[in-house]
Each structure stands twice: as C-alpha cells, then as structure tokens.
Design a protein around this motif. Sequence first.
Motif, mmCIF file in Angstrom:
data_model
loop_
_atom_site.group_PDB
_atom_site.id
_atom_site.type_symbol
_atom_site.label_atom_id
_atom_site.label_comp_id
_atom_site.label_asym_id
_atom_site.label_seq_id
_atom_site.Cartn_x
_atom_site.Cartn_y
_atom_site.Cartn_z
ATOM 1 N N ILE B 232 90.393 -40.732 16.136
ATOM 2 C CA ILE B 232 89.015 -40.879 16.595
ATOM 3 C C ILE B 232 88.710 -39.898 17.716
ATOM 4 N N ALA B 233 89.672 -39.846 18.668
ATOM 5 C CA ALA B 233 89.447 -38.939 19.795
ATOM 6 C C ALA B 233 89.267 -37.510 19.317
ATOM 7 N N ARG B 234 90.171 -37.058 18.450
ATOM 8 C CA ARG B 234 90.074 -35.683 17.942
ATOM 9 C C ARG B 234 88.803 -35.489 17.108
ATOM 10 N N SER B 235 88.474 -36.493 16.270
ATOM 11 C CA SER B 235 87.271 -36.381 15.435
ATOM 12 C C SER B 235 86.054 -36.170 16.316
ATOM 13 N N ILE B 236 85.976 -36.965 17.376
ATOM 14 C CA ILE B 236 84.806 -36.848 18.242
ATOM 15 C C ILE B 236 84.785 -35.496 18.921
ATOM 16 N N SER B 237 85.977 -35.059 19.394
ATOM 17 C CA SER B 237 85.968 -33.777 20.102
ATOM 18 C C SER B 237 85.594 -32.636 19.144
ATOM 19 N N TYR B 238 86.066 -32.727 17.888
ATOM 20 C CA TYR B 238 85.695 -31.666 16.931
ATOM 21 C C TYR B 238 84.228 -31.755 16.530
ATOM 22 N N ALA B 239 83.732 -32.983 16.410
ATOM 23 C CA ALA B 239 82.310 -33.134 16.084
ATOM 24 C C ALA B 239 81.470 -32.495 17.172
ATOM 25 N N LEU B 240 81.842 -32.781 18.425
ATOM 26 C CA LEU B 240 81.108 -32.185 19.546
ATOM 27 C C LEU B 240 81.232 -30.677 19.527
ATOM 28 N N LEU B 241 82.428 -30.199 19.172
ATOM 29 C CA LEU B 241 82.670 -28.762 19.110
ATOM 30 C C LEU B 241 81.729 -28.111 18.083
#
Lengths: 137, 724
Positions: B232-241
């Motif tokens: 989840i953490a990575r998904s969110i950071s990539y989504a934001l990216l």
Amino acid sequence: MPRILIIEDDPLMTRLYQKVFRFEKYDVDVASNGKLGLEKVKLEKPTLILLDIMMPEMNGLEVLTKLKADEETKKIPVIVLTNLAGTQDAETAMAKGAVRYIVKSEHDPKEVVKIVKEILAGYTRDKIPEVSKEKKE
Amino acid sequence: MIDLLLSIIVWICAVGNLFLGFLVYTRKKKTVISITFASFATSAAFWTMALFFFEHPIIFSSLIWLKIVYCIVLLMTGLLFSFSFIFPRKTTRPRTLPILFFILTAIFFAYLISCTKLFVANVTLEPWGYKQILGHAYPFFASWATFFIFWALYNFYQSHKKGRGLERAQVKFIFLGMFFFTLIPIVLDAILPIFFKNSKFIWFSPISAIFLVGFTAYAIIKHRFLDIRLIIARSISYALLIITFSLIYAGGLFGLGTLITRSQGTTANSIVSAVLAIAIAFSFQPLRRFLEKITDKIFYKEKYDSNKLIYKLSLKMAENIQLDVLTGEILEILRDEMRISTASFLVITKKGLEYTIKDHNTFHSQPTKEELKLISEEGKILIFEELEKGKVKNVLRKHNLSVFTPLTTKGKRVGYLLLGEKSSGDIYYDQDIKTLSILASQFAISIQNAQSYEEITKFNKTLKQEVDKATLNLQVANKRLTELGKLKDEFFSIAAHELRTPLTAIQGNTSLIQEYFGDDIRKNKDLEEMVEDVNESSKRLIKIVNDYLDASRLEQGRIVFKNKNIDIKEIITDVVAETKELATEKNLYIKLGEEINAKLLQVFADKDRVKQVIYNLVGNAIKYTKQGGLTIHAQEENGSLLLRFEDTGIGIDPEGQQLLFQKFQQVGENHLDRKTNRGAGIGLYISKLLVESMGGKIYLEKSEVNKGSIFTFTLPLAKVAKTA
C-alpha cells in the motif's frame, strides 16, 4: 672469742656459714627468722651479726632498724647477706647502719670469714673492747 | 445532486473494496485467510456496484440487478461467516456443520431469489428512483442473514477476547469494520423494509462499506493487517509520483507549447518532449525518494535507525561492566527505541537463572526450565508470528513473548533476551530481527565480560577475607609468642634466682671441703678429682645463671649504670692480670698496644661493666685461639675510644658472623677441646647490651677462618671537667 650470730632462714646457708665460722674457731649462733634473731641478740650479745635480708615474716631490714634503734644493740656490727637481685635493699641497709653487704653467690665462705675478720679488726681497735668488757662483766 | 454525491461515495466504496481485495489477494503468501478476505472484499465491491446498477440500470433491468444484489449478499454473508471461523487463526469451534447448514439454506434462498417472486416481488420506478416490492420470503431471508452475521460477529468477538497483541488489535479493527458494515444494511435492508415497509434506502446501504475499508485500512497501517502495508505504501507513493509527473509533463507541455508551437511545429514539440524527458529523468529518483520517505513516515511511524541503535547500545555495553546495570541499560534502550512493551534478560549464572526486568508492571511471566530447553533447542531467534503452530509457539504465547533470542558466545549459552509485543501492537519486522541478531552476539559477549568481572571482584573479596583472616591469625600468634617470650624470660629470671641459693651452698661446701679437709682428700686421688669436678661444675653453673640473670635484667633495664670518668688502662691491666694464668696455660701471649701505655685514656662508663665486657672479649680470644695470642689496641676517634681485640684464633665463618651477637648462640663451640669451659652462649649478647647501655657500639671488625678475628667496641670519651 668473737661470737657470730647468723640470722638466716635457709638452713643450707645457715649450716654453710655455721661450719666455716666454727672451723675458724668462732662461736656461732643461728636464728632462723628475724624475730628469733632479735631475741638471740638480746640474749647472747654477739660480737657481729650476719643478717639475711630476704626472710619471711620479719625481713632483714626491719630487724636492722630494730637493732639500730635499741641502745643495747646498736653498736653491734651488722653484715647484710643478700643475693644479686637484692643489691638495692643492700644499699638501703648500708644507709641504715650496716657495715657491709655481701652478695652470697659471689663470695666463698672463706672470703666471708676474711671480711668478718677485717671488720672485727677495725672494730677491735675502737669498739669491740667495750663490748668485750661488757661481756666479761 | 444528492444522487451524484451518493453515487460518488458508493463508487469510492466499491473501488476501495476492490482495491483492498486485489491487494490482499496478490500478497506473496497466499493463505485461506487472505483468499477468504480478498473474496469478501471483492464481493462487497460487487455488491456495491450491483446496487448502483439497480438504481441506474444498464445492460439488465433493475429487477435483474436486484436479484444479482441478493445473490451477492448470500455470498458475502457466507464469506463473512467462514472468515469469522478462521481469522486470525483457525478456531477450535466446530464449523463444518454450521457452514454446511449455511450453504444448504443459501442455495435454497438463491433458488427463491432467482426463480420465484417470493423474494423480490417486483420493481417499480418511483419519482425518487427504483423501488422494490418485497416478497413474502424476504423477512425470513433478513432474519436468516442477521442470524449468521451476528454469529460471525460473535466469533470475532471471541477471537478478540482470546487473542493477544497484534492479532487482538487486528481482530478489533476488523470486528469494528464488519460490525458497522453489517449493521447499516441490517437496518436499511431488513428492519426498515420489514417493519416500516420502507425499502427506499436499500440501495444506499453500501455506504457502510466505507467502514469496512476505513477500519481495514487502519488495521493495515497500524497493525500490519495481512502484511500488505508495504504494498500500500509503495502503491501510494508511486501513484503520487505518476500524478506529479503527469502534472509536470502536462503543465510543461501546455506552458511551453503555447510559447513555441505556433511557429516551430513538430520540431518544437519534440524539443519540448526531450527537455521534459530529461527533467523527468533527473528528477525521478529524488522525487521518488522524497515521496517514499513521506509515505514511509505515515506507514512506518515507529521506524528507527538500526545503525544508530547498534552504536548507542555498543557505547552502553562498553561503558558498563556491572551485570545488572549493563542489562538494565540495554533493556531501557531497546524498549525506548523499538517500542517494546516488556523486555527482560534471563542470564545464566552459576546460581541458576537470573532475571533483569526493566518494567515490573507489564512483565511477562517466566518460562520454566523445561520450556526454556524446548524453545532454545535450536539456538535461533524465535519470532512468534513466524512460528508454525506447535509446542514452541504455545510456550511463547503462554508467556506473552513475541521474540525470543538466545545469547551465545563462543559456543557457550550465557542467557536469553525475552521481548514482549511492541507497545504499538505491531509485529517485529525484518529490520528488528536483523538488528537483534547483530546485537545478540554483542549482548552475549558483554554479559559474559560482566560475569567474569563479577567473578574476579568476588574472588578479590574472598582473597582479601582470607588474607585478613591469615593476618589476624598471625597477629594472634605473634601476640602469643610475645607473651611466651615474656613468660620465658620470667621463668629464667625466677629459675635463676631459685638456683642461686643451692648453687651457692654447693660451691660453698666444696670450697670448705677443699679448704679444711684438703689433706684428707688428697690421700685419695679419685676423691680429690671428684671434689674438684664438683667445684668446677658449680662454678660454671653459677656463672651461667649469673649471665642469664644479667641478660634478663639488662633487657628489662633493671641494671643501674654508675657511669664515671674511668681510666681504661687500669681496667685492661686488671683483666690481663686475671687471665694471665689461662693464657700462659695455652702458651698464648697477651700484648697491649703502645698507645695504651703512652697516653692516659679515659672513658665515661661503669667500671665494673666495662671490665665485664673486656673480660668477656679477652676470655673468648683465649678460648678460641690455639697459638699466637691477643693484642689489645686503643685509639680515639670522633669522641669515642675504640678498643680493638685482635687475636690469631680460629676465626668465624660468615654464617657464624651473622649469629654472633644474638642470644643463646654459640659459634665455633665445636672447635673447643673438651677441657675448655663452655659458656651459656650469652656472653657477647650481654656485652652488646652493656656496651650499648653505656652509649657505645660493639661489632666484629674483621674475621678470617683460621687466621683470626678483630672484635671492637667503643665507649664515649671521658667528660672534660669544667675548670672553674
């Protein structure tokens, strides 16, 4: 004939001195303690007294004091007999009027006789005649 | 407008649940739990969507959508029901029969829903939207579903009660999520339609899914539910990216485009693209790291820096050598940095196991020896969450232990580190375990060091006690010896006194015998000799006794010295005269140095005592000289008169020289012939006491075996009379 009174509690010593004086032709009398000694002095009137200091009941110093206090006996020469440890007492005795002190272990009996002879010789010149006279009387 | 808002919410819920189901399903470790949960979340999503399509029908009519909705509800209820039996772990409750019962009834309801009008009678279009007309079987269905839902909630509640730590926290949030997620539909879909004949809000019930998503998300972030936090953490950071770069790219394209495109055409477009591509290429990594850092901060709030922690602990370990302080400090740091609720060391000492506990309030219970043996058998770090079911896991559960770390150094087990759950209820991550395994060996070494130090300290203590004891014994012995020495002196003194009278009698009588019965004795040679021997023996005995007495009186300071100015020549002459006979007997000479005759030599001393010393020295010289003789010298030196007695005797070896002036020592006695008088071994000792009492010194100046000795003593020179 000089008369010697030996006041000494030890019979061994008493006999030793008794013998040597007898051999030397003295009259010898003995007393085994101070009290008897004083009685004998009064009775026998000796020419000279050999007085041991270390004695039970009445010691030699007391006897000496009494002798010197008594007019009758104060002129009799007293030789104090002592042992090595008693030299202090011996000095006291000298002060109280003893003529001489002899450390028993340091003198042969013969030497004691010699000392006594010398003293009597001195006394003879001055005082002994009186005593002798009295005795004769 | 309300419709649009509701639609958005419903779709968010649907997408959220779908995303949740997808994440849980795609996680690495697939278990029955994760699959069931994923299915549940997905079906919830579909339920939401189906309800939306019931209100906004496409492809099918509203009626068909409604029937689909109810079928999904059957499925959802079933999944929820089974999930309650297996989460967080399979319960011991019998579940085959209830589930079988559920499936059979569900099939029956499915039949009613799809093929009859008993369940959903009809759907009408009202002004506010589609309205369903409920059939006669609906109340049964509603009560049936409510019954199973409550059963499931009851199961969760039970698990929550029995659960511990992380599991407990997870169950709590899942339970809350499920509770609200099911409560709202029960009200909207069962109570309202049945008792108030109002089915207007049925389509709105998926709003409850918000709770499921919300609480589950919280469980994921906070309590690492089903291990999908990182995803989840990575998904969110990539989504934001992606969003950031899309905005940059679009903005850049738009901004630059308006400036350049008109004139330059396609060439300009490609330049812009290239510039943006370069910008993106260079900014991608920093931005990604920045975003990851931010998301990590949200998802991994309690993260710490392992290197810093290890460094900090190393410092503490280097600082402390006392075991209890050391372990206490370590525990405090561990608890603070890793946020552990309870932590303790179990140190193996010679006495057995000893605990260091840092927090008594929440301390975990102590494993028994058998349990310790069981769980430390492999010598590995044990992590509760990762353990397979079994005895080992049961032991950890029993004592509330999350991590169990055996501490071993050089193959020797020194203790264990016991950690309870984290205060956050979180599990231990890889980072924690790696850090702990690095630290474990360091802990082991420093604990062992501390133990060695303790042992040394203890050893020193016992050693000191032993030494003290020995010293005391020595002191006592010493005191006793001193007392014995005193007693002995006293004994000698008394004995000597007592001996003197009989000795004098023996001596006196023998001399009388020789004196007055000499003629008689001489007639018998044997008798004469015997009497002579008695005489000699008693003389000797008297001398010995006198010497002992002299010595003891000198030691006690009981001899008074009558010091005067005395002529030394006179004394020497006296002594020489007295010993002449002895010397002549052995053919020895006694010479006086010229200086003695040449000058008046006066000293300040006790005449008798000086004589005694000189007599002793002359006597010794004659005694120990076989040929030659003795020469006496005198000289003045530094306010003293030095008298030196130089003989040509047998000499004294170095060993003998050491003993010369000591009490009861006879040196060279074995060199004497039988006829010579033997002394008491005290002559020189007495001489030394005498000379020293008079303020002089006596010593052996020189001695050589078979050549001779020089004995020397000093006396203070005569005091010069004050001439008035």
